[in-house]
Write a protein that holds these residues in place. Sequence first.
Motif, PDB file in Angstrom:
ATOM      1  N   GLN A 167       0.835  -1.208   0.000  1.00 15.57           N
ATOM      2  CA  GLN A 167       0.000   0.000   0.000  1.00 15.57           C
ATOM      3  C   GLN A 167       0.871   1.260   0.000  1.00 15.57           C
ATOM      4  OE1 GLN A 167      -3.585   0.249  -0.123  1.00 15.57           O
ATOM      5  NE2 GLN A 167      -3.192  -1.828  -0.830  1.00 15.57           N
ATOM      6  N   SER A 168       1.971   1.204  -0.743  1.00 14.60           N
ATOM      7  CA  SER A 168       2.937   2.308  -0.762  1.00 14.60           C
ATOM      8  C   SER A 168       2.831   3.059  -2.080  1.00 14.60           C
ATOM      9  CB  SER A 168       4.358   1.762  -0.576  1.00 14.60           C
ATOM     10  OG  SER A 168       5.318   2.766  -0.831  1.00 14.60           O
ATOM     11  N   GLU A 169       2.442   4.328  -2.001  1.00 18.74           N
ATOM     12  CA  GLU A 169       2.378   5.152  -3.204  1.00 18.74           C
ATOM     13  C   GLU A 169       3.764   5.404  -3.798  1.00 18.74           C
ATOM     14  OE1 GLU A 169      -0.029   6.293  -5.098  1.00 18.74           O
ATOM     15  OE2 GLU A 169      -1.521   5.219  -3.931  1.00 18.74           O
ATOM     16  N   PRO A 170       4.804   5.672  -2.984  1.00 17.92           N
ATOM     17  CA  PRO A 170       6.150   5.840  -3.573  1.00 17.92           C
ATOM     18  C   PRO A 170       6.622   4.596  -4.313  1.00 17.92           C
ATOM     19  CG  PRO A 170       6.109   6.730  -1.352  1.00 17.92           C
ATOM     20  CD  PRO A 170       4.812   6.016  -1.540  1.00 17.92           C
ATOM     21  N   LEU A 171       6.305   3.414  -3.773  1.00 16.69           N
ATOM     22  CA  LEU A 171       6.713   2.182  -4.447  1.00 16.69           C
ATOM     23  C   LEU A 171       5.967   2.023  -5.772  1.00 16.69           C
ATOM     24  CD1 LEU A 171       8.385  -0.373  -4.437  1.00 16.69           C
ATOM     25  CD2 LEU A 171       6.580  -1.500  -3.111  1.00 16.69           C
ATOM     26  N   LYS A 172       4.681   2.344  -5.782  1.00 18.25           N
ATOM     27  CA  LYS A 172       3.915   2.267  -7.027  1.00 18.25           C
ATOM     28  C   LYS A 172       4.494   3.215  -8.071  1.00 18.25           C
ATOM     29  CE  LYS A 172      -0.498   3.495  -9.099  1.00 18.25           C
ATOM     30  NZ  LYS A 172      -1.814   4.144  -8.913  1.00 18.25           N
ATOM     31  N   HIS A 173       4.808   4.444  -7.658  1.00 16.99           N
ATOM     32  CA  HIS A 173       5.356   5.431  -8.593  1.00 16.99           C
ATOM     33  C   HIS A 173       6.714   4.974  -9.133  1.00 16.99           C
ATOM     34  CE1 HIS A 173       6.004   9.314 -10.438  1.00 16.99           C
ATOM     35  NE2 HIS A 173       7.155   9.443  -9.800  1.00 16.99           N
ATOM     36  N   ALA A 174       7.559   4.448  -8.253  1.00 16.57           N
ATOM     37  CA  ALA A 174       8.881   3.981  -8.692  1.00 16.57           C
ATOM     38  C   ALA A 174       8.755   2.799  -9.644  1.00 16.57           C
ATOM     39  CB  ALA A 174       9.727   3.601  -7.475  1.00 16.57           C
ATOM     40  N   TRP A 175       7.794   1.909  -9.383  1.00 18.24           N
ATOM     41  CA  TRP A 175       7.580   0.750 -10.264  1.00 18.24           C
ATOM     42  C   TRP A 175       7.115   1.197 -11.651  1.00 18.24           C
ATOM     43  CZ3 TRP A 175       8.578  -3.942 -11.526  1.00 18.24           C
ATOM     44  CH2 TRP A 175       7.713  -4.680 -12.321  1.00 18.24           C
TER      45      TRP A 175
ATOM     46  N   LEU B  81      10.021   2.447 -13.607  1.00 19.91           N
ATOM     47  CA  LEU B  81      10.839   1.326 -14.084  1.00 19.91           C
ATOM     48  C   LEU B  81      10.214   0.686 -15.316  1.00 19.91           C
ATOM     49  CD1 LEU B  81      13.216  -0.658 -13.625  1.00 19.91           C
ATOM     50  CD2 LEU B  81      11.701  -1.965 -12.132  1.00 19.91           C
ATOM     51  N   GLN B  82       8.893   0.461 -15.291  1.00 15.60           N
ATOM     52  CA  GLN B  82       8.210  -0.145 -16.432  1.00 15.60           C
ATOM     53  C   GLN B  82       8.276   0.750 -17.669  1.00 15.60           C
ATOM     54  OE1 GLN B  82       6.195  -3.494 -16.258  1.00 15.60           O
ATOM     55  NE2 GLN B  82       8.105  -3.339 -15.149  1.00 15.60           N
ATOM     56  N   ASN B  83       8.103   2.046 -17.466  1.00 11.67           N
ATOM     57  CA  ASN B  83       8.170   2.974 -18.600  1.00 11.67           C
ATOM     58  C   ASN B  83       9.538   2.940 -19.255  1.00 11.67           C
ATOM     59  OD1 ASN B  83       5.546   3.771 -18.155  1.00 11.67           O
ATOM     60  ND2 ASN B  83       6.101   5.580 -16.961  1.00 11.67           N
ATOM     61  N   ASN B  84      10.573   2.838 -18.444  1.00  7.98           N
ATOM     62  CA  ASN B  84      11.930   2.829 -18.994  1.00  7.98           C
ATOM     63  C   ASN B  84      12.200   1.565 -19.799  1.00  7.98           C
ATOM     64  OD1 ASN B  84      15.015   2.029 -18.570  1.00  7.98           O
ATOM     65  ND2 ASN B  84      14.865   4.257 -18.541  1.00  7.98           N
ATOM     66  N   ILE B  85      11.674   0.425 -19.340  1.00  4.74           N
ATOM     67  CA  ILE B  85      11.976  -0.853 -19.996  1.00  4.74           C
ATOM     68  C   ILE B  85      11.107  -1.079 -21.219  1.00  4.74           C
ATOM     69  CG2 ILE B  85      11.981  -3.363 -19.700  1.00  4.74           C
ATOM     70  CD1 ILE B  85      12.675  -2.966 -16.794  1.00  4.74           C
ATOM     71  N   TYR B  86       9.807  -0.791 -21.103  1.00  2.00           N
ATOM     72  CA  TYR B  86       8.869  -1.254 -22.122  1.00  2.00           C
ATOM     73  C   TYR B  86       8.258  -0.144 -22.971  1.00  2.00           C
ATOM     74  CZ  TYR B  86       9.172  -5.485 -19.375  1.00  2.00           C
ATOM     75  OH  TYR B  86       9.633  -6.583 -18.713  1.00  2.00           O
ATOM     76  N   ARG B  87       8.613   1.095 -22.721  1.00  3.11           N
ATOM     77  CA  ARG B  87       7.994   2.162 -23.503  1.00  3.11           C
ATOM     78  C   ARG B  87       9.028   3.019 -24.210  1.00  3.11           C
ATOM     79  NH1 ARG B  87       3.083   3.717 -19.278  1.00  3.11           N
ATOM     80  NH2 ARG B  87       2.167   1.629 -19.287  1.00  3.11           N
TER      81      ARG B  87
END
Length: 572
Positions: free
Chosen positions: A520-528, A531-537
């Motif tokens: 339930q961590s907003e900072p963790l969600k934002h960081a994830w 990471l996804q944007n960098n790899i797959y977008r």
Amino acid sequence: MRIFHLLTARHGATLLKATLLWLFCFSSAWAATTASVDRNPVAIDETFLLTISSDEAGFFDSSPDFSALNHQFNILSTSQQTSSVNGDTTRSWSLTLSPKTQGKVSIPAIEVADQKTQPIVMNILSVKQAPRGGSSNSNNQLYVEASADQNTVYKGAEFIYTVRVYASIQLARGSELNQPDFADATVKELDNNQFQKRINGVAYTILERRYAVFPQSTGELEIAPAVLKARVPYGRSSVFGQSQVRTVTRRSEMTTVNVIDPPESFQGANWLPASQLTLQQQWSKDPKQLMVGDSITRTIQQQASGLIAIQLAPIQEPKIDGLKFYADKPKLEDSATATGSVATRSDSYAIIATRAGSFTLPAIDISWWNTSSNRLEHATLPATTVVVAANPDQAITTIAPTAPNNNLQAPAPTSIRGDTPPPAQQTGTTLWQISTGLFALLWLATLAYCFKLRRPPSSMATTPPSNKADANEKDAYAELKSACDNNDARQAESTLLSWGKTFYPGASISSVSDILLASQSEPLKHAWQQLQNNIYRDDSTTWQGDSLLSAIDNCRNATSKNEEELASLYPR
């Protein structure tokens, strides 16, 4: 007598001259050096055998200089053989040659010791001039064809390039068909097939190789000829049943495809030339029967014929107040069919309802160009409604004592003995006392139950966490920290899931979405999401791991603080 001597001398001189002339002629014939070819004419895509023989083997040691052949021919292989019969030694060289040009081409004279071979004029035919199929010519026994299924294609659109090897003879092990050179194009090999076919009454084994080609620039795309280097048997078999083998080369013709720009009428965000494109969605459960705190997974699948998966763009999750979205790693898959390549992309994300209400996920529309009908089409998903009800398990109900009702009137009891009933005020007081006592008992029972719920079980309060589990979490954290420190996005993605499984052992962690739910961590969600944007977008910037590591540290510190507070509340 004098006359006899004169005649003898005259005839002796003549006899000596005749003998010397005969010996010279015999020596010249005996010391012959020759050059020959196994066939003439030959096609530009064929090879032939040049044999040079000399009886001068006893008078020289070095091999002849064959460099003059390189101007008009490729020297594919060279072999040497020496034989001796009745003391006469013959030395020969066999060269496998392939022509570089068409027309009348001369094999130059080759010098062997102090003698030269005679030049040979070769007639080199084009591939079209060479006969195909149904004759005993070796050119018909083995040949290569290549073709494209379209002459003109759009940039990024698929066309099928097919190479076929026709062989009516057995090919020896070691034969090779080169990989075609497609210049500026993305290529996927579809399949390799082998089948039989009769051509003009001759049985052929056909080896077929198909490629899906996606040109990346406009203009003339020239595909170099397919080249087969085959090892074929020739001559008589040896006493051991083995035939001699030579290397031959066969070439197809060059293939040209015209690549054009996308049509101006296409205004979509992503150019998708395909023969078919579909859009589907799946839900892990009914989106209209959710409660606050529930999690549901939505999977959107794009499938296109005539594309590869990397051409399909990701589906962006919407931003809606009351719903939280956690994207998972997309799944990309390419498969081959009889008609070409099929691309599949699946985007999944978890949705968590944070409040009650009715929410509308917007419709999804993907523009694509139908290469079969040559027109613009759309793949769509309609808007979807998500209904979230209040969760009764999350509501906190407080039971307060009810104020006594002094006006409460109880029915007067019937006196059997005819006694006068007690006054109404006295009856109301008795009922109030009973009600107050009952509510007090209920209130105490509620407090006791709540206190029991707050107090952890004795095993939790007294048993420390497993040293082994703690060590596993520390090891997983160390690997994750190393990936973040090195800004290694791929490594961080894989180690994050491993860490989550050890850090939340009580939760069922099978994906990063489960970690986000547990934390339930907003900072963790934002960081994830970063990471996804960098790899797959296609984010060209270098990923920085400090934000992800900071979010992980916050989760670990928060858990440690909670454990300390519990330990102080419930000492051993």
